[in-house]
Scaffold this motif. Structure first.
Motif, PDB file in Angstrom:
ATOM      1  N   HIS A 172      -1.303   2.210  16.761  1.00 62.18           N
ATOM      2  CA  HIS A 172      -1.467   0.767  16.944  1.00 62.18           C
ATOM      3  C   HIS A 172      -0.809   0.019  15.787  1.00 62.18           C
ATOM      4  CE1 HIS A 172      -4.000   1.568  20.324  1.00 62.18           C
ATOM      5  NE2 HIS A 172      -4.792   2.338  19.581  1.00 62.18           N
ATOM      6  N   LEU A 173      -0.567  -1.276  15.980  1.00 62.83           N
ATOM      7  CA  LEU A 173       0.053  -2.109  14.952  1.00 62.83           C
ATOM      8  C   LEU A 173      -1.019  -2.896  14.220  1.00 62.83           C
ATOM      9  CD1 LEU A 173       2.382  -1.759  17.213  1.00 62.83           C
ATOM     10  CD2 LEU A 173       3.450  -3.596  15.963  1.00 62.83           C
ATOM     11  N   PHE A 174      -0.887  -2.968  12.912  1.00 66.31           N
ATOM     12  CA  PHE A 174      -1.819  -3.697  12.068  1.00 66.31           C
ATOM     13  C   PHE A 174      -1.013  -4.721  11.268  1.00 66.31           C
ATOM     14  CE2 PHE A 174      -3.518   0.463  12.952  1.00 66.31           C
ATOM     15  CZ  PHE A 174      -4.782   0.154  13.417  1.00 66.31           C
ATOM     16  N   GLN A 227       1.992 -12.002  22.310  1.00 60.35           N
ATOM     17  CA  GLN A 227       1.541 -12.942  21.278  1.00 60.35           C
ATOM     18  C   GLN A 227       2.116 -12.558  19.919  1.00 60.35           C
ATOM     19  OE1 GLN A 227      -2.660 -12.466  22.219  1.00 60.35           O
ATOM     20  NE2 GLN A 227      -2.782 -14.642  22.778  1.00 60.35           N
ATOM     21  N   LEU A 228       2.256 -11.262  19.652  1.00 60.27           N
ATOM     22  CA  LEU A 228       2.887 -10.822  18.408  1.00 60.27           C
ATOM     23  C   LEU A 228       4.317 -11.337  18.341  1.00 60.27           C
ATOM     24  CD1 LEU A 228       2.930  -9.210  15.763  1.00 60.27           C
ATOM     25  CD2 LEU A 228       3.624  -7.210  17.122  1.00 60.27           C
ATOM     26  N   GLY A 229       5.031 -11.297  19.470  1.00 55.60           N
ATOM     27  CA  GLY A 229       6.391 -11.828  19.513  1.00 55.60           C
ATOM     28  C   GLY A 229       6.433 -13.291  19.111  1.00 55.60           C
ATOM     29  N   TRP A 233      -3.464  -5.528  16.006  1.00 50.52           N
ATOM     30  CA  TRP A 233      -4.611  -6.029  15.257  1.00 50.52           C
ATOM     31  C   TRP A 233      -4.138  -6.931  14.126  1.00 50.52           C
ATOM     32  CZ3 TRP A 233      -9.493  -4.730  16.809  1.00 50.52           C
ATOM     33  CH2 TRP A 233      -9.612  -3.673  17.694  1.00 50.52           C
ATOM     34  N   LEU A 234      -4.679  -8.154  14.048  1.00 47.40           N
ATOM     35  CA  LEU A 234      -4.429  -9.048  12.918  1.00 47.40           C
ATOM     36  C   LEU A 234      -5.598  -8.916  11.959  1.00 47.40           C
ATOM     37  CD1 LEU A 234      -3.282 -12.394  14.609  1.00 47.40           C
ATOM     38  CD2 LEU A 234      -1.890 -10.443  13.925  1.00 47.40           C
ATOM     39  N   ALA A 235      -5.324  -8.577  10.718  1.00 49.79           N
ATOM     40  CA  ALA A 235      -6.373  -8.503   9.708  1.00 49.79           C
ATOM     41  C   ALA A 235      -6.733  -9.927   9.298  1.00 49.79           C
ATOM     42  CB  ALA A 235      -5.890  -7.705   8.506  1.00 49.79           C
ATOM     43  N   SER A 236      -7.984 -10.301   9.503  1.00 48.86           N
ATOM     44  CA  SER A 236      -8.419 -11.660   9.181  1.00 48.86           C
ATOM     45  C   SER A 236      -8.339 -11.914   7.681  1.00 48.86           C
ATOM     46  CB  SER A 236      -9.854 -11.881   9.655  1.00 48.86           C
ATOM     47  OG  SER A 236      -9.926 -11.705  11.040  1.00 48.86           O
ATOM     48  N   TRP A 280      -2.740 -17.968  11.737  1.00 55.47           N
ATOM     49  CA  TRP A 280      -3.658 -16.862  11.505  1.00 55.47           C
ATOM     50  C   TRP A 280      -5.064 -17.222  11.941  1.00 55.47           C
ATOM     51  CZ3 TRP A 280      -0.909 -12.877  10.861  1.00 55.47           C
ATOM     52  CH2 TRP A 280      -1.451 -11.665  10.414  1.00 55.47           C
ATOM     53  N   PRO A 281      -5.881 -16.230  12.350  1.00 62.62           N
ATOM     54  CA  PRO A 281      -7.269 -16.516  12.727  1.00 62.62           C
ATOM     55  C   PRO A 281      -8.079 -17.024  11.536  1.00 62.62           C
ATOM     56  CG  PRO A 281      -6.719 -14.185  13.078  1.00 62.62           C
ATOM     57  CD  PRO A 281      -5.520 -14.837  12.499  1.00 62.62           C
ATOM     58  N   GLN A 282      -9.101 -17.800  11.816  1.00 66.30           N
ATOM     59  CA  GLN A 282      -9.920 -18.393  10.769  1.00 66.30           C
ATOM     60  C   GLN A 282     -10.983 -17.454  10.208  1.00 66.30           C
ATOM     61  OE1 GLN A 282      -9.310 -21.397   9.392  1.00 66.30           O
ATOM     62  NE2 GLN A 282      -7.511 -21.386  10.706  1.00 66.30           N
ATOM     63  N   ALA A 283     -11.380 -16.423  10.938  1.00 68.53           N
ATOM     64  CA  ALA A 283     -12.433 -15.516  10.484  1.00 68.53           C
ATOM     65  C   ALA A 283     -12.064 -14.900   9.144  1.00 68.53           C
ATOM     66  CB  ALA A 283     -12.659 -14.424  11.524  1.00 68.53           C
ATOM     67  N   VAL A 284     -13.058 -14.627   8.326  1.00 75.65           N
ATOM     68  CA  VAL A 284     -12.797 -14.072   7.001  1.00 75.65           C
ATOM     69  C   VAL A 284     -12.941 -12.553   6.944  1.00 75.65           C
ATOM     70  CG1 VAL A 284     -13.322 -16.162   5.725  1.00 75.65           C
ATOM     71  CG2 VAL A 284     -15.158 -14.596   6.287  1.00 75.65           C
ATOM     72  N   ASP A 285     -13.623 -11.954   7.916  1.00 71.17           N
ATOM     73  CA  ASP A 285     -13.801 -10.498   7.923  1.00 71.17           C
ATOM     74  C   ASP A 285     -13.296  -9.912   9.232  1.00 71.17           C
ATOM     75  OD1 ASP A 285     -14.999 -10.372   5.442  1.00 71.17           O
ATOM     76  OD2 ASP A 285     -17.018 -10.607   6.241  1.00 71.17           O
ATOM     77  N   GLY A 286     -12.909  -8.646   9.185  1.00 67.56           N
ATOM     78  CA  GLY A 286     -12.556  -7.946  10.406  1.00 67.56           C
ATOM     79  C   GLY A 286     -11.146  -8.188  10.865  1.00 67.56           C
ATOM     80  N   ALA A 287     -10.983  -8.074  12.194  1.00 68.15           N
ATOM     81  CA  ALA A 287      -9.652  -8.187  12.779  1.00 68.15           C
ATOM     82  C   ALA A 287      -9.752  -8.840  14.142  1.00 68.15           C
ATOM     83  CB  ALA A 287      -9.021  -6.806  12.917  1.00 68.15           C
ATOM     84  N   VAL A 288      -8.644  -9.371  14.586  1.00 69.31           N
ATOM     85  CA  VAL A 288      -8.519  -9.996  15.887  1.00 69.31           C
ATOM     86  C   VAL A 288      -7.417  -9.249  16.628  1.00 69.31           C
ATOM     87  CG1 VAL A 288      -7.819 -12.108  17.075  1.00 69.31           C
ATOM     88  CG2 VAL A 288      -9.227 -12.250  15.017  1.00 69.31           C
TER      89      VAL A 288
END
Length: 116
Positions: free
Chosen positions: A43-45, A93-95, A12-15, A79-87
């Protein structure tokens, strides 16, 4: 950095950006309150600082909480453009992300030749 990711583990990427002064407890609290996930679930955050050159990865490996950090010497983490939540992203892809590669559009450097 290589993290031994067990199969079935989600990443999970924190937006947005995160205060990189936070450690184990502060990031675990963000996982619970902002991402609505269990930080002890295996899980990984992944969190990125404001400048984009530093990330932290929080992971509970079944024995205890792990905190990995990586700072790029040049460039920024994509990084994702969203401002809330996670992707969610795949471990592959993490690699790419950890290597400073655009995980959304990785480029192949080799193409198989047609047999003819």
């Amino acid at each position: 950095m290589t993290i031994p990711i067990p199969s079935g583990t989600q990443v999970w990427l924190a937006s947005g950006h995160t205060d990189m002064r936070k450690g184990f407890d502060g990031l675990a609290l963000l996982v619970q309150e902002t991402l609505k996930r269990d930080p002890h679930g295996g899980h990984l955050f992944v969190f990125r600082g404001r400048s984009g050159g530093l990330i932290k990865v929080l992971w509970h490996d079944g024995q205890g909480m792990c905190l990995f950090a990586k700072r790029l010497e040049r460039g920024r983490f994509i990084w994702p453009q969203a401002v809330d939540g996670a992707v969610t992203i795949t471990p592959a892809q993490l690699g790419y992300l950890l290597e400073g590669i655009d995980w959304r559009h990785p480029q192949r450097t080799w193409r198989p030749e047609a047999v003819g």
